[in-house]
Enzyme design. Structure first.
Site, PDB file in Angstrom:
ATOM      1  N   ASP A 165      52.486  46.450  39.137  1.00  0.00           N
ATOM      2  CA  ASP A 165      53.616  45.644  39.579  1.00  0.00           C
ATOM      3  C   ASP A 165      54.925  46.321  39.172  1.00  0.00           C
ATOM      4  O   ASP A 165      55.489  47.057  39.945  1.00  0.00           O
ATOM      5  CB  ASP A 165      53.515  44.168  39.176  1.00  0.00           C
ATOM      6  N   PHE A 209      51.949  35.917  41.369  1.00  0.00           N
ATOM      7  CA  PHE A 209      51.025  36.047  40.246  1.00  0.00           C
ATOM      8  C   PHE A 209      49.607  35.858  40.765  1.00  0.00           C
ATOM      9  O   PHE A 209      49.263  34.775  41.239  1.00  0.00           O
ATOM     10  CB  PHE A 209      51.346  35.051  39.136  1.00  0.00           C
ATOM     11  N   ASP A 238      43.627  38.342  35.212  1.00  0.00           N
ATOM     12  CA  ASP A 238      43.491  37.062  34.531  1.00  0.00           C
ATOM     13  C   ASP A 238      44.822  36.358  34.348  1.00  0.00           C
ATOM     14  O   ASP A 238      45.883  36.943  34.536  1.00  0.00           O
ATOM     15  CB  ASP A 238      42.884  37.271  33.149  1.00  0.00           C
ATOM     16  N   ASP A 261      43.782  47.987  37.999  1.00  0.00           N
ATOM     17  CA  ASP A 261      43.574  46.817  38.836  1.00  0.00           C
ATOM     18  C   ASP A 261      44.818  46.536  39.671  1.00  0.00           C
ATOM     19  O   ASP A 261      44.732  46.287  40.861  1.00  0.00           O
ATOM     20  CB  ASP A 261      43.199  45.590  37.989  1.00  0.00           C
TER      21      ASP A 261
END
Length: 183
Positions: free
Chosen positions: A107, A156, A163, A104
């Site tokens: 980072d 974020f 989530d 997904d």
């Protein structure tokens, strides 16, 4: 879940469902070209990659198998700890297989770097990466990613599988979570 259902929790919408689906289709066409005539094993990284994996698999027209792995380096926080734990291992034997890790988001790259090494050590013929999102400014290690949907800011984000404390995964797009929610 629509953006309007949680608009007080979001500070900015980054990607709509339509933009995401268009990009997944573009990535699927490139994957089909690159793996023409091959049998591909998609390895989804739980839980965040569920939406990306499902949409990518449905978009692809080549023969494939799917398997899932759950690894964690976050716990309940918003920053990677860098310590990777396998929560659910693969059921598939990777020996001689062409593997495409479906993520997904990337980072720090710490978890993915570990995962690449782990899967390559299992005898896969090749291991490549496909991710919907990448945060170039958050990278702590360089990871070669073959298919990238979108580069996004180092914020974020939630939605489309991503989530915060198990909330917002079913948001149809991707948005920046307002700091007051997790502060």
């Amino acid at each position: 879940m629509q953006f309007s259902d949680v608009e007080g929790d979001l500070s900015e919408v980054l990607l709509t469902q339509e933009e995401i689906h268009e990009k997944i289709a573009v990535m699927a066409r490139q994957i089909e070209t690159d793996y023409a005539g091959e049998k591909l094993l998609l390895v989804g990284v739980l839980r965040g990659a569920v939406m990306v994996m499902a949409d990518l698999a449905r978009e692809l027209t080549l023969p494939l198998e799917m398997d899932w792995m759950a690894v964690s380096s976050y716990g309940a926080g918003t920053q990677s700890s860098g310590v990777v734990r396998i929560l659910k291992d693969l059921d598939s034997d990777l020996q001689g297989r062409k593997v495409l890790i479906v993520e997904d988001i990337i980072d720090s790259g710490l978890t993915l770097s570990w995962l690449l090494g782990n899967l390559r050590s299992r005898g896969a013929e090749s291991v490549e990466i496909c991710t919907l999102l990448r945060k170039p400014d958050a990278a702590k290690v360089e990871v070669d990613v073959r298919y990238v949907g979108f580069d996004i800011p180092n914020a974020f984000v939630v939605g489309y599988g991503l989530d915060y404390a198990e909330k917002y995964r079913n948001l149809r797009g991707v948005a920046v979570l307002a700091p007051h929610v997790y502060a």
